[in-house]
Motif scaffolding. Structure first.
Motif, PDB file in Angstrom:
ATOM      1  N   ASN A 115      79.857  65.593  61.083  1.00 27.22           N
ATOM      2  CA  ASN A 115      79.467  64.351  61.759  1.00 27.22           C
ATOM      3  C   ASN A 115      77.999  64.385  62.193  1.00 27.22           C
ATOM      4  OD1 ASN A 115      82.055  63.355  61.450  1.00 27.22           O
ATOM      5  ND2 ASN A 115      82.734  64.070  63.466  1.00 27.22           N
ATOM      6  N   HIS A 121      75.684  63.728  59.293  1.00 26.33           N
ATOM      7  CA  HIS A 121      75.610  62.305  58.941  1.00 26.33           C
ATOM      8  C   HIS A 121      74.932  61.489  60.038  1.00 26.33           C
ATOM      9  CE1 HIS A 121      77.606  62.612  55.092  1.00 26.33           C
ATOM     10  NE2 HIS A 121      78.327  63.568  55.655  1.00 26.33           N
ATOM     11  N   LEU A 180      71.683  59.019  59.633  1.00 22.74           N
ATOM     12  CA  LEU A 180      71.593  57.665  60.194  1.00 22.74           C
ATOM     13  C   LEU A 180      70.352  57.528  61.070  1.00 22.74           C
ATOM     14  CD1 LEU A 180      72.924  54.953  60.406  1.00 22.74           C
ATOM     15  CD2 LEU A 180      74.652  55.931  61.909  1.00 22.74           C
ATOM     16  N   PHE A 227      72.827  56.464  54.105  1.00 19.12           N
ATOM     17  CA  PHE A 227      74.274  56.330  54.230  1.00 19.12           C
ATOM     18  C   PHE A 227      74.930  57.103  53.094  1.00 19.12           C
ATOM     19  CE2 PHE A 227      72.759  52.336  56.167  1.00 19.12           C
ATOM     20  CZ  PHE A 227      73.367  52.438  57.411  1.00 19.12           C
ATOM     21  N   MET A 234      78.361  58.374  53.645  1.00 27.81           N
ATOM     22  CA  MET A 234      79.789  58.075  53.786  1.00 27.81           C
ATOM     23  C   MET A 234      79.982  56.572  53.625  1.00 27.81           C
ATOM     24  SD  MET A 234      81.223  60.685  56.651  1.00 27.81           S
ATOM     25  CE  MET A 234      80.418  59.985  58.099  1.00 27.81           C
ATOM     26  N   ASN A 235      81.146  56.164  53.139  1.00 30.98           N
ATOM     27  CA  ASN A 235      81.445  54.741  53.045  1.00 30.98           C
ATOM     28  C   ASN A 235      82.726  54.446  53.845  1.00 30.98           C
ATOM     29  OD1 ASN A 235      83.602  55.522  51.465  1.00 30.98           O
ATOM     30  ND2 ASN A 235      82.637  54.920  49.533  1.00 30.98           N
ATOM     31  N   SER A 236      83.260  53.248  53.663  1.00 34.34           N
ATOM     32  CA  SER A 236      84.409  52.851  54.487  1.00 34.34           C
ATOM     33  C   SER A 236      85.637  53.719  54.195  1.00 34.34           C
ATOM     34  CB  SER A 236      84.725  51.373  54.294  1.00 34.34           C
ATOM     35  OG  SER A 236      84.967  51.119  52.933  1.00 34.34           O
ATOM     36  N   GLN A 294      85.201  56.854  56.234  1.00 32.60           N
ATOM     37  CA  GLN A 294      85.554  56.545  57.629  1.00 32.60           C
ATOM     38  C   GLN A 294      87.063  56.532  57.818  1.00 32.60           C
ATOM     39  OE1 GLN A 294      83.892  52.978  59.332  1.00 32.60           O
ATOM     40  NE2 GLN A 294      81.772  53.561  58.919  1.00 32.60           N
ATOM     41  N   ILE A 332      88.383  60.059  57.902  1.00 36.62           N
ATOM     42  CA  ILE A 332      88.072  60.684  59.194  1.00 36.62           C
ATOM     43  C   ILE A 332      89.060  60.216  60.260  1.00 36.62           C
ATOM     44  CG2 ILE A 332      86.388  60.643  61.096  1.00 36.62           C
ATOM     45  CD1 ILE A 332      84.178  60.788  59.000  1.00 36.62           C
ATOM     46  N   ASN A 377      69.665  52.533  64.951  1.00 37.09           N
ATOM     47  CA  ASN A 377      70.204  53.610  64.115  1.00 37.09           C
ATOM     48  C   ASN A 377      70.488  54.860  64.937  1.00 37.09           C
ATOM     49  OD1 ASN A 377      70.001  51.989  61.840  1.00 37.09           O
ATOM     50  ND2 ASN A 377      67.981  52.757  61.286  1.00 37.09           N
ATOM     51  N   ALA A 391      73.868  56.855  65.433  1.00 33.99           N
ATOM     52  CA  ALA A 391      73.893  58.289  65.111  1.00 33.99           C
ATOM     53  C   ALA A 391      74.569  59.059  66.254  1.00 33.99           C
ATOM     54  CB  ALA A 391      72.478  58.806  64.881  1.00 33.99           C
ATOM     55  N   LEU A 413      78.191  58.719  66.004  1.00 35.37           N
ATOM     56  CA  LEU A 413      78.754  59.549  64.940  1.00 35.37           C
ATOM     57  C   LEU A 413      78.789  61.018  65.362  1.00 35.37           C
ATOM     58  CD1 LEU A 413      79.847  59.595  62.108  1.00 35.37           C
ATOM     59  CD2 LEU A 413      77.551  59.239  61.223  1.00 35.37           C
ATOM     60  N   PHE A 417      82.945  54.810  65.228  1.00 38.48           N
ATOM     61  CA  PHE A 417      82.366  53.985  64.169  1.00 38.48           C
ATOM     62  C   PHE A 417      82.325  52.543  64.647  1.00 38.48           C
ATOM     63  CE2 PHE A 417      84.367  57.461  61.717  1.00 38.48           C
ATOM     64  CZ  PHE A 417      83.261  57.911  61.020  1.00 38.48           C
ATOM     65  N   SER A 437      81.100  48.562  56.437  1.00 37.90           N
ATOM     66  CA  SER A 437      80.367  48.508  55.168  1.00 37.90           C
ATOM     67  C   SER A 437      79.484  47.252  55.088  1.00 37.90           C
ATOM     68  CB  SER A 437      81.336  48.576  53.986  1.00 37.90           C
ATOM     69  OG  SER A 437      82.284  47.546  54.074  1.00 37.90           O
ATOM     70  N   GLN A 463      76.322  48.080  56.921  1.00 37.49           N
ATOM     71  CA  GLN A 463      75.490  48.917  56.045  1.00 37.49           C
ATOM     72  C   GLN A 463      74.766  48.071  55.009  1.00 37.49           C
ATOM     73  OE1 GLN A 463      77.397  52.217  54.060  1.00 37.49           O
ATOM     74  NE2 GLN A 463      78.148  53.129  55.953  1.00 37.49           N
ATOM     75  N   GLN A 474      70.727  47.691  54.483  1.00 33.80           N
ATOM     76  CA  GLN A 474      70.062  47.965  53.209  1.00 33.80           C
ATOM     77  C   GLN A 474      69.308  46.742  52.695  1.00 33.80           C
ATOM     78  OE1 GLN A 474      73.551  49.756  51.541  1.00 33.80           O
ATOM     79  NE2 GLN A 474      72.720  51.829  51.704  1.00 33.80           N
TER      80      GLN A 474
END
Lengths: 378, 378
Positions: A254, A257, A261, A268, A270-272, A275, A278, B254, B258, B261, B268, B272, B275, B279
């Motif tokens: 964690n 990551h 961030l 990024f 990790m994606n959904s 998550q 986790i 951010n 962080a 996380l 969280f 997505s 994110q 981006q």
């Protein structure tokens, strides 16, 4: 082929960091900013296989990676080759000194999908260095080989050893060494979850450079967090204290990551789905009233889960009820676990229908050994 | 109702932190671990509206929130009431002292969906305190009112002021004060993107408590990062330096996530879609060769974007081409921007079809004023 040519075929394992490497103090020599600790996975299912041939007849170095012809002039590949030749040239054996001037032909392939985001460069460079060492008769130079693999790809220096491995950022040379052999903790198992639809993201070389340049938290992590964690993790491994091992593993993943961030622009990995995995692991541990499963994520969305053998069937059943969308003997590869209907646990862990199919498949394996020579016809 | 009863109706704005508040040194008094800076949004579209009535005839305090009857004995609500009564009891005016003993009836509602994850408690408690201050004739006690709102909900202390507001963690009492009025930077606009399918997550009170207890990075953020950022942000605002303002805003958002996380178990708040918005903003700025848009995210997936008026139509057009799935006058609310077909920018910013519909709608607004009394029939 002429009678003087020599050939060797080897396989090398991948390794998964439980204390993460992120950030270099020397870009060219690949010196990390902090120590890291990894676990080498067995080569029953995942490995890089490399055949190296040397011959005085070859006019140039060549490399074929996963059936694609490479030019052999990649900087890291050439750095690696050049350093191993220097080592060979210093040998006491005339034959090794002679061979150090011959050109090499490399054929290397991963038996796992490179695009799946598993650390193919670590097993790849470990295998390259190990295979060439067989040809140049340098097998006994374990430390030097670890340093040579490091020049190819930082974490490759850890794949030269089996079991539990520590990479020292300030040793001379900068190398990895085992903390414990694979046999030390045979109950420890690993479940690699290959996440579907992983999109391209910033590569780890570029990503960690950006973190070093922009994150306001990375230096604190390196100076004030990792040092203690390395010692705690080493103790947890030596004591086979799973709960302690698991908690440090999850916290360090964690935090890595979190640093990504805090990088600008943010990274990024990790994606959904990551998550969701986790959250499932934390809820599962909560229900089991004890930390039974740990997750860790590298620079990609795939989860690597650690758990002891005794928990595998139970957890795999729950995991399958959440993510499985293919028959269980396709969903699980490697040491396929026994899967039950998971009703008991599922009662309080209601699978989200939307998660089905988000994990493509999983690979179940043990802690394993370092590289080895194999019969090329096998 | 008897002739002695008094009633007042007011509205109060929401505020968006650009330097984030996360972590308390005192849970009950709601004293933050670090200073924060926020921007108050205009009340043209988003506000809390509260009608307070006091009467010697009432036998108990009561509250109706968004048409739901509350018991009026919530700890924070009662703390707030009790403190404002203490302040009233110290008044020089006999009428205020008398009224401080009367019970109150509160009717409060947000004109924006509470479930959308916008900070309704900030505008809610700011409005409660401000409205009661009208009845108790305490309007001139600006500092005390900020401290009173803080006891209800930390960031509410910032919603008592318009424009650009700093909340001091170590002032006595612990209050917010304006850095600059709303009129200081009229070009600055805000686009709030309400993300679809936001799932429940850990509330911010519990979340920040967990971060204070478990994150190894939070203390470093508080002691070594935020202090400098507060000064830099203040300068950026005073100089109306958008690029500087934007970069600090994004970096601080951010870093806050962080820290979430790095919390154990991790928190969280972004998903997505968040994110994808981040981006998009970075790619848009890259193409525009200058930082034209900034994002910030609170404890939820909704994005708050800041940009100057001159950029609004161009950016809104690109944003709409990515996320819009309803006609543009439904997708944009508040100060609806002019939307073109965005072809020029879209050529290098290819919208991902999968993103359509992931933003439910957006609210476009200005920097605005603090709370005010309104005609209850209006």
């Amino acid at each position: 082929m002429d009678s003087k040519s020599r050939s060797s075929t080897c396989i090398a394992p991948i390794n998964i960091a439980v204390i993460k490497y992120w950030g270099k103090s020397d870009e060219e020599q690949i010196i990390p900013l902090n120590d890291s600790i990894s676990i080498t996975l067995d080569t029953d299912y995942m490995y890089t296989k490399t055949t190296a041939t040397i011959s005085p007849e070859f006019t140039e170095d060549s490399i074929v990676l996963n059936n694609e012809q490479g030019s052999g002039d990649g900087v890291r590949f050439q750095n690696c080759l050049s350093e191993i030749r220097k080592l060979a040239a210093l040998s006491k054996h005339a034959s090794t000194i002679e061979k150090s001037t011959w050109k090499v032909a490399i054929v290397s392939e991963n038996n796992f999908p490179t695009k799946a985001g598993l650390a193919s460069s670590a097993s790849g460079y470990a295998c390259l260095v190990y295979t060439l060492a067989q040809l140049f008769e340098l097998e006994s130079h374990k430390s030097e080989l670890s340093a040579l693999a490091r020049i190819g790809s930082g974490s490759a220096c850890r794949s030269l050893f089996g079991g539990f491995v520590r990479w020292f950022h300030d040793s001379q040379p900068c190398i990895a060494r085992p903390i414990a052999e694979a046999e030390h903790w045979p109950e420890l198992h690993c479940l690699v979850a290959v996440v579907s639809n992983s999109s391209k993201s910033v590569g780890s070389t570029e990503g960690m450079k950006r973190s070093v340049e922009t994150s306001k938290l990375l230096e604190h992590r390196i100076k004030h967090v990792v040092r203690d964690r390395i010692e705690e993790m080493k103790m947890a491994i030596l004591e086979k204290n799973f709960e302690k091992f698991a908690e440090i593993t999850m916290r360090d993943s964690n935090q890595f990551h979190a640093i990504c961030l805090d990088t600008y622009p943010p990274l990024f990995y990790m994606n959904s789905t990551s998550q969701a995995i986790i959250q499932l692991v934390h809820r599962y541990n909560q229900i089991r009233k004890s930390v039974k499963v740990a997750y860790t994520f590298d620079a990609g969305p795939n989860a690597v889960l650690f758990l002891e053998q005794a928990e595998m069937s139970r957890f795999a059943s729950v995991f399958y009820s959440f993510f499985g969308s293919t028959p269980h003997d396709q969903f699980f590869r490697g040491k396929v676990p026994n899967v039950t209907d998971a009703m008991e646990d599922a009662a309080s862990l209601v699978p989200d229908k939307a998660l089905k199919g988000q994990v493509q498949y999983t690979i179940v394996c043990n802690v394993g050994q370092g590289p080895k020579t194999i019969d090329p016809t096998g």
